[in-house]
Scaffold this motif. Structure first.
Motif, PDB file in Angstrom:
ATOM      1  N   HIS A 286       0.850  -1.187   0.000  1.00 37.13           N
ATOM      2  CA  HIS A 286       0.000   0.000   0.000  1.00 37.13           C
ATOM      3  C   HIS A 286       0.889   1.240   0.000  1.00 37.13           C
ATOM      4  O   HIS A 286       1.600   1.515   0.958  1.00 37.13           O
ATOM      5  CB  HIS A 286      -0.917   0.014   1.227  1.00 37.13           C
ATOM      6  N   CYS A 287       0.864   1.978  -1.102  1.00 32.41           N
ATOM      7  CA  CYS A 287       1.671   3.201  -1.242  1.00 32.41           C
ATOM      8  C   CYS A 287       0.773   4.402  -0.966  1.00 32.41           C
ATOM      9  O   CYS A 287      -0.241   4.595  -1.645  1.00 32.41           O
ATOM     10  CB  CYS A 287       2.253   3.294  -2.650  1.00 32.41           C
ATOM     11  N   VAL A 288       1.156   5.202   0.020  1.00 32.10           N
ATOM     12  CA  VAL A 288       0.364   6.365   0.412  1.00 32.10           C
ATOM     13  C   VAL A 288       1.140   7.638   0.087  1.00 32.10           C
ATOM     14  O   VAL A 288       2.321   7.758   0.424  1.00 32.10           O
ATOM     15  CB  VAL A 288       0.023   6.320   1.913  1.00 32.10           C
ATOM     16  N   VAL A 289       0.476   8.570  -0.569  1.00 33.45           N
ATOM     17  CA  VAL A 289       1.040   9.879  -0.893  1.00 33.45           C
ATOM     18  C   VAL A 289       0.232  10.930  -0.151  1.00 33.45           C
ATOM     19  O   VAL A 289      -1.004  10.982  -0.304  1.00 33.45           O
ATOM     20  CB  VAL A 289       1.011  10.153  -2.409  1.00 33.45           C
ATOM     21  N   VAL A 290       0.898  11.757   0.644  1.00 35.95           N
ATOM     22  CA  VAL A 290       0.219  12.828   1.376  1.00 35.95           C
ATOM     23  C   VAL A 290       0.561  14.151   0.703  1.00 35.95           C
ATOM     24  O   VAL A 290       1.735  14.535   0.623  1.00 35.95           O
ATOM     25  CB  VAL A 290       0.629  12.852   2.856  1.00 35.95           C
TER      26      VAL A 290
END
Length: 555
Positions: A286-290
């Motif tokens: 799971h790749c999360v970009v904020v």
């Protein structure tokens, strides 16, 4: 023993703060030394080592160490062979002996009569590199101080994280941008961090970025200037959210892009190991970009493209576990037209990017906590929420513009001091100018660098290049005026947004789709600094189109 060492370093710190002062008031030079200690070291052990190494250089002659000052006229740099003093010897030296510290730090001294004036540039970002490219080296010697020896073409940095481009395609050495730094006797590039500025003495204080193998570590020196250009850039904004710096990866430097690429490929390979629970596989992939600005959106688009085109073919066992989530507090791409925002939202959602509107409250090693207490597990976290003033800029005793940047007038001068200019993300117009603080964009920084190079050429033509020679009545030409040329962003799958209007509510060209993607690639290909890198970028794009992205994990 440890507490004794801390106490002795504290005593020396107090002595340094009284260098060449009257009535106990610290001088700018002493303040600069304190800044060097505060910025360069954290923790008592590091602070003690820092002050002892400075004492070993400064007090060698007075306290019995076998060091003597030597001069090298051909280079203009004075050095002191350093011998580390025992902590007790440093603590026993008087304030008068500590006053010798400033004089004994290795230096590049003031320019002499008959020599060309010296411009010192802090940083190797967009503003400083454009200035270095255009500065007239027939009338100025140039010294550049930066912890990196290259410029990063940041608009294409996201493409390197997934293998669309190779890392060398987006960097350009400063010695290629300005050959005088490598060839001219009076011009230099110093791999170091600037830790303080003495505007009265016209000196900057530096600490070598990688001091291993030098006489002292950290190794400090000072450089005198006739004109100073502060273009040290900004730092990623974390909003003081707990856990961001420890667990997230920013995307502003090549080494950060390399870290993202290694982490992404490592997680893909680890997830194929036998015995891993389903939940752990989902978390790892799971790749999360904020942050929903151009950088966050472009990285999300590149990541989505990488997953749909390459991961599904080469990691077929875990392809269904790979997910991308983009978290933004407001609307994504808020600087773009509403229609373009909606297009980007639809396109990203169509190709597997989950858009979440929320505010991050805390970042834990394996999950993010949002303000509504929702928990989002992640294997890779990329933080891209804008930039703000660096600790170095905050430490400078210079006027500040709204937002904490260095305050400048309409000629990019710092008005309260002589011969100091500031550019790029670290600078902003003072309220007294009546101008708004410009956005932290590459096109702003580049245009400021070009303007200042032309301004200093006019200054040199009036024989005002030396320190203290620039009068208030000097002809500087017209003030700096910024005109926004538009914005572009790629959203993946051969689609991009192009908004060429000066303002959101102004008339002009605004489009999205494949044609916009062609415009986006063409524009950036022509803006890459050198023909060498343009060739690299074109070849990388062609190779990726034909053979796919490289998924080799190195390091």
């Amino acid at each position: 023993m440890a507490w004794s060492s801390i106490a002795r370093s504290s005593q020396l710190s107090q002595s340094l703060s009284r260098i060449v002062s009257e009535g106990g008031a610290p001088t700018p030079a002493a303040s600069a030394l304190r800044n060097a200690a505060a910025l360069g070291h954290r923790g008592p052990r590091a602070a003690s080592s820092s002050f002892h190494s400075l004492a070993s250089v400064a007090l060698a002659d007075k306290c019995g160490a076998a060091g003597h000052l030597h001069h090298h006229p051909s280079r203009g740099i004075s050095t002191t062979p350093a011998k580390l003093l025992p902590a007790s010897a440093a603590a026993e030296c008087s304030d008068a002996e500590a006053a010798a510290a400033m004089a004994a730090v290795p230096d590049l001294g003031p320019t002499k009569p008959g020599e060309m004036p010296r411009v010192v540039v802090l940083g190797t970002g967009w503003a400083s590199c454009r200035f270095l490219k255009d500065v007239d080296t027939s009338v100025y010697d140039v010294v550049c101080v930066s912890p990196r020896n290259h410029m990063v073409f940041t608009p294409l940095l996201a493409s390197t994280c997934v293998g669309t481009l190779e890392f060398r395609s987006v960097v350009e050495p400063v010695s290629r941008i300005q050959p005088a730094l490598a060839t001219r006797p009076g011009s230099y590039f110093f791999l170091a961090n600037c830790t303080g500025i003495d505007t009265k003495k016209h000196e900057v204080y530096c600490t070598v970025a990688a001091g291993e193998g030098l006489p002292t570590n950290p190794y400090r020196f000072r450089v005198a200037y006739d004109k100073l250009v502060v273009a040290s850039g900004a730092e990623p904004l974390t909003f003081r959210i707990k856990g961001v710096e420890e667990n997230a990866i920013f995307l502003r430097e090549v080494n950060q892009a390399q870290q993202i690429r290694r982490k992404l490929l490592t997680n893909l390979m680890l997830s194929e190991n036998p015995g891993l629970p389903e939940e752990e596989k989902k978390r790892l992939l799971h790749c999360v970009v904020v942050g929903g600005g151009p950088t966050g959106v472009e990285f999300s688009g590149e990541l989505s493209d990488f997953i749909t085109r390459d991961v599904r073919d080469r990691y077929s066992h875990v392809k269904d576990y790979v997910k991308v989530t983009l978290i933004e507090a407001n609307e994504i791409l808020s600087s773009f037209d509403v229609g373009l925002q909606q297009y980007a939202t639809r396109h990203l959602s169509k190709y597997g990017v989950k858009l979440v509107k929320g505010v991050v409250k805390e970042v834990l090693p394996k999950e993010i906590v949002l303000s509504d207490d929702t928990r989002v597990p992640y294997g890779l976290l990329v933080w891209s929420t804008g930039v703000g003033p660096s600790e170095f800029v905050k430490s400078l005793n210079l006027p500040k513009s709204p937002g904490g940047r260095i305050g400048i007038d309409e000629y990019l001068r710092v008005p309260s001091v002589e011969d100091v200019f500031a550019l790029g993300d670290c600078a902003g117009f003072l309220e007294s100018t009546g101008k708004p603080v410009l956005p932290a964009l590459a096109q702003v920084a580049e245009r400021e660098g070009k303007y200042l190079a032309q301004l200093l050429k006019k200054v040199a033509a009036q024989n005002a290049g030396k320190a203290h020679c620039l009068s208030k009545k000097a002809d500087l030409g017209g003030p700096f005026v910024y005109k926004h040329m538009g914005s572009m962003a790629s959203v993946g799958r051969y689609k991009a947004l192009v908004d060429l209007r000066e303002k959101k509510d102004a008339r002009g060209i605004s489009m999205a789709g494949f044609v916009s993607w062609v415009v986006w690639r063409s524009a950036y290909l022509t803006r890459v600094v050198s023909w060498r890198n343009r060739f690299y970028v074109a070849v990388n794009w062609a190779t990726t189109f034909v053979f796919g992205r490289d998924n080799t994990r190195i390091g």
